[in-house]
Scaffold this motif. Structure first.
Motif, PDB file in Angstrom:
ATOM      1  N   ASP A  63       0.813  -1.226   0.000  1.00  0.00           N
ATOM      2  CA  ASP A  63       0.000   0.000   0.000  1.00  0.00           C
ATOM      3  C   ASP A  63       0.844   1.273   0.000  1.00  0.00           C
ATOM      4  O   ASP A  63       0.306   2.366   0.020  1.00  0.00           O
ATOM      5  CB  ASP A  63      -0.927  -0.001   1.221  1.00  0.00           C
ATOM      6  CG  ASP A  63      -0.140  -0.141   2.521  1.00  0.00           C
ATOM      7  OD1 ASP A  63       0.809  -0.947   2.557  1.00  0.00           O
ATOM      8  OD2 ASP A  63      -0.479   0.550   3.498  1.00  0.00           O
ATOM      9  N   ILE A  64       2.158   1.138  -0.026  1.00  0.00           N
ATOM     10  CA  ILE A  64       3.031   2.317  -0.021  1.00  0.00           C
ATOM     11  C   ILE A  64       3.556   2.535  -1.436  1.00  0.00           C
ATOM     12  O   ILE A  64       3.965   1.585  -2.088  1.00  0.00           O
ATOM     13  CB  ILE A  64       4.223   2.090   0.946  1.00  0.00           C
ATOM     14  CG1 ILE A  64       3.705   1.985   2.383  1.00  0.00           C
ATOM     15  CG2 ILE A  64       5.230   3.219   0.836  1.00  0.00           C
ATOM     16  CD1 ILE A  64       4.807   1.762   3.397  1.00  0.00           C
ATOM     17  N   PRO A  65       3.543   3.785  -1.931  1.00  0.00           N
ATOM     18  CA  PRO A  65       4.062   4.041  -3.281  1.00  0.00           C
ATOM     19  C   PRO A  65       5.500   3.539  -3.432  1.00  0.00           C
ATOM     20  O   PRO A  65       6.293   3.645  -2.495  1.00  0.00           O
ATOM     21  CB  PRO A  65       4.024   5.563  -3.404  1.00  0.00           C
ATOM     22  CG  PRO A  65       3.039   6.014  -2.378  1.00  0.00           C
ATOM     23  CD  PRO A  65       3.057   4.999  -1.272  1.00  0.00           C
ATOM     24  N   ALA A  66       5.801   2.994  -4.580  1.00  0.00           N
ATOM     25  CA  ALA A  66       7.144   2.450  -4.852  1.00  0.00           C
ATOM     26  C   ALA A  66       8.193   3.506  -4.563  1.00  0.00           C
ATOM     27  O   ALA A  66       8.011   4.668  -4.872  1.00  0.00           O
ATOM     28  CB  ALA A  66       7.223   2.009  -6.303  1.00  0.00           C
ATOM     29  N   GLY A  67       9.281   3.083  -3.977  1.00  0.00           N
ATOM     30  CA  GLY A  67      10.366   4.022  -3.721  1.00  0.00           C
ATOM     31  C   GLY A  67      10.292   4.693  -2.360  1.00  0.00           C
ATOM     32  O   GLY A  67      11.268   5.290  -1.930  1.00  0.00           O
ATOM     33  N   LEU A  68       9.143   4.629  -1.682  1.00  0.00           N
ATOM     34  CA  LEU A  68       9.048   5.291  -0.381  1.00  0.00           C
ATOM     35  C   LEU A  68       9.264   4.318   0.776  1.00  0.00           C
ATOM     36  O   LEU A  68       9.635   4.721   1.865  1.00  0.00           O
ATOM     37  CB  LEU A  68       7.683   5.971  -0.208  1.00  0.00           C
ATOM     38  CG  LEU A  68       7.377   7.120  -1.178  1.00  0.00           C
ATOM     39  CD1 LEU A  68       6.074   7.797  -0.787  1.00  0.00           C
ATOM     40  CD2 LEU A  68       8.494   8.133  -1.223  1.00  0.00           C
ATOM     41  N   TYR A  69       9.051   3.023   0.534  1.00  0.00           N
ATOM     42  CA  TYR A  69       9.203   2.020   1.601  1.00  0.00           C
ATOM     43  C   TYR A  69      10.684   1.793   1.883  1.00  0.00           C
ATOM     44  O   TYR A  69      11.461   1.550   0.976  1.00  0.00           O
ATOM     45  CB  TYR A  69       8.536   0.716   1.165  1.00  0.00           C
ATOM     46  CG  TYR A  69       8.779  -0.473   2.067  1.00  0.00           C
ATOM     47  CD1 TYR A  69       8.378  -0.464   3.402  1.00  0.00           C
ATOM     48  CD2 TYR A  69       9.400  -1.616   1.582  1.00  0.00           C
ATOM     49  CE1 TYR A  69       8.592  -1.570   4.219  1.00  0.00           C
ATOM     50  CE2 TYR A  69       9.603  -2.732   2.391  1.00  0.00           C
ATOM     51  CZ  TYR A  69       9.206  -2.692   3.712  1.00  0.00           C
ATOM     52  OH  TYR A  69       9.418  -3.787   4.513  1.00  0.00           O
ATOM     53  N   ILE A  70      11.076   1.901   3.151  1.00  0.00           N
ATOM     54  CA  ILE A  70      12.463   1.676   3.529  1.00  0.00           C
ATOM     55  C   ILE A  70      12.628   0.290   4.146  1.00  0.00           C
ATOM     56  O   ILE A  70      13.535  -0.442   3.811  1.00  0.00           O
ATOM     57  CB  ILE A  70      12.934   2.769   4.513  1.00  0.00           C
ATOM     58  CG1 ILE A  70      12.999   4.108   3.761  1.00  0.00           C
ATOM     59  CG2 ILE A  70      14.287   2.408   5.113  1.00  0.00           C
ATOM     60  CD1 ILE A  70      13.287   5.290   4.632  1.00  0.00           C
ATOM     61  N   GLY A  71      11.731  -0.072   5.045  1.00  0.00           N
ATOM     62  CA  GLY A  71      11.834  -1.378   5.673  1.00  0.00           C
ATOM     63  C   GLY A  71      11.085  -1.403   6.988  1.00  0.00           C
ATOM     64  O   GLY A  71      10.408  -0.445   7.343  1.00  0.00           O
ATOM     65  N   HIS A  72      11.207  -2.513   7.694  1.00  0.00           N
ATOM     66  CA  HIS A  72      10.592  -2.685   9.000  1.00  0.00           C
ATOM     67  C   HIS A  72      11.689  -2.733  10.057  1.00  0.00           C
ATOM     68  O   HIS A  72      12.791  -3.217   9.781  1.00  0.00           O
ATOM     69  CB  HIS A  72       9.812  -3.999   9.058  1.00  0.00           C
ATOM     70  CG  HIS A  72       8.464  -3.931   8.422  1.00  0.00           C
ATOM     71  ND1 HIS A  72       8.289  -3.743   7.073  1.00  0.00           N
ATOM     72  CD2 HIS A  72       7.224  -4.036   8.973  1.00  0.00           C
ATOM     73  CE1 HIS A  72       6.981  -3.741   6.816  1.00  0.00           C
ATOM     74  NE2 HIS A  72       6.321  -3.912   7.943  1.00  0.00           N
ATOM     75  N   VAL A  73      11.372  -2.266  11.246  1.00  0.00           N
ATOM     76  CA  VAL A  73      12.306  -2.340  12.363  1.00  0.00           C
ATOM     77  C   VAL A  73      11.586  -3.021  13.514  1.00  0.00           C
ATOM     78  O   VAL A  73      10.465  -2.648  13.846  1.00  0.00           O
ATOM     79  CB  VAL A  73      12.772  -0.929  12.802  1.00  0.00           C
ATOM     80  CG1 VAL A  73      13.573  -1.001  14.097  1.00  0.00           C
ATOM     81  CG2 VAL A  73      13.598  -0.285  11.715  1.00  0.00           C
ATOM     82  N   GLN A  74      12.239  -4.029  14.074  1.00  0.00           N
ATOM     83  CA  GLN A  74      11.668  -4.721  15.224  1.00  0.00           C
ATOM     84  C   GLN A  74      12.511  -4.391  16.447  1.00  0.00           C
ATOM     85  O   GLN A  74      13.719  -4.626  16.447  1.00  0.00           O
ATOM     86  CB  GLN A  74      11.654  -6.215  14.969  1.00  0.00           C
ATOM     87  CG  GLN A  74      10.569  -6.924  15.727  1.00  0.00           C
ATOM     88  CD  GLN A  74      10.246  -8.263  15.067  1.00  0.00           C
ATOM     89  OE1 GLN A  74      11.141  -9.088  14.905  1.00  0.00           O
ATOM     90  NE2 GLN A  74       9.006  -8.461  14.666  1.00  0.00           N
ATOM     91  N   VAL A  75      11.845  -3.805  17.447  1.00  0.00           N
ATOM     92  CA  VAL A  75      12.514  -3.420  18.684  1.00  0.00           C
ATOM     93  C   VAL A  75      12.158  -4.467  19.729  1.00  0.00           C
ATOM     94  O   VAL A  75      11.009  -4.578  20.120  1.00  0.00           O
ATOM     95  CB  VAL A  75      12.024  -2.019  19.153  1.00  0.00           C
ATOM     96  CG1 VAL A  75      12.683  -1.631  20.475  1.00  0.00           C
ATOM     97  CG2 VAL A  75      12.274  -0.974  18.078  1.00  0.00           C
ATOM     98  N   SER A  76      13.148  -5.275  20.158  1.00  0.00           N
ATOM     99  CA  SER A  76      12.835  -6.315  21.137  1.00  0.00           C
ATOM    100  C   SER A  76      13.224  -5.920  22.553  1.00  0.00           C
ATOM    101  O   SER A  76      12.764  -6.510  23.514  1.00  0.00           O
ATOM    102  CB  SER A  76      13.467  -7.642  20.740  1.00  0.00           C
ATOM    103  OG  SER A  76      14.781  -7.427  20.331  1.00  0.00           O
TER     104      SER A  76
END
Length: 115
Positions: A63-76
């Motif tokens: 659902d995010i326009p191409a080129g804008l998604y950087i990634g996911h970060v998981q904080v444990s």
């Protein structure tokens, strides 16, 4: 439930339900920064020094326009701080976050929508 969204400069960090890391996965050692994004002109970077897992899976960002998604970060751990030279630090509580750029649209980005 209201979506929690954090912003720092041109980054938008959105709290999402926990998922198992997939796609390209990167873990940092304590104290070694994970760079979320780097300023093209300034060279300043958005970085996290606490231990986190960063992963990028385009299927989680359809659902995010191409080129804008950087990634996911998981904080444990209890929290992680996103730091940047020109912005106040941002504290993310334990959880999973989707990181994207929010950019201002210039005149070239304007589109005429036809029916």
């Amino acid at each position: 439930m209201m979506t929690e969204i954090f912003a720092q400069g041109d980054l938008l960090i959105e709290r999402v339900p926990d998922v198992a890391p997939s796609g390209t996965v990167e873990e940092n050692a304590e104290g070694a920064p994970v760079v979320l994004a780097e300023g093209e002109e300034t060279g300043h970077r958005h970085a996290i020094c606490e231990r986190v897992t960063m992963f990028r899976d385009d299927r989680l960002a359809r659902d995010i326009p191409a080129g804008l998604y950087i990634g996911h970060v998981q904080v444990s751990s209890a929290y992680a701080r996103v730091t940047h030279d020109e912005h106040a630090p941002l504290t993310l509580p334990r959880g999973t976050y989707r990181v994207r750029r929010q950019r201002e649209l210039g005149p070239r980005d304007a589109r005429v929508l036809a029916d």
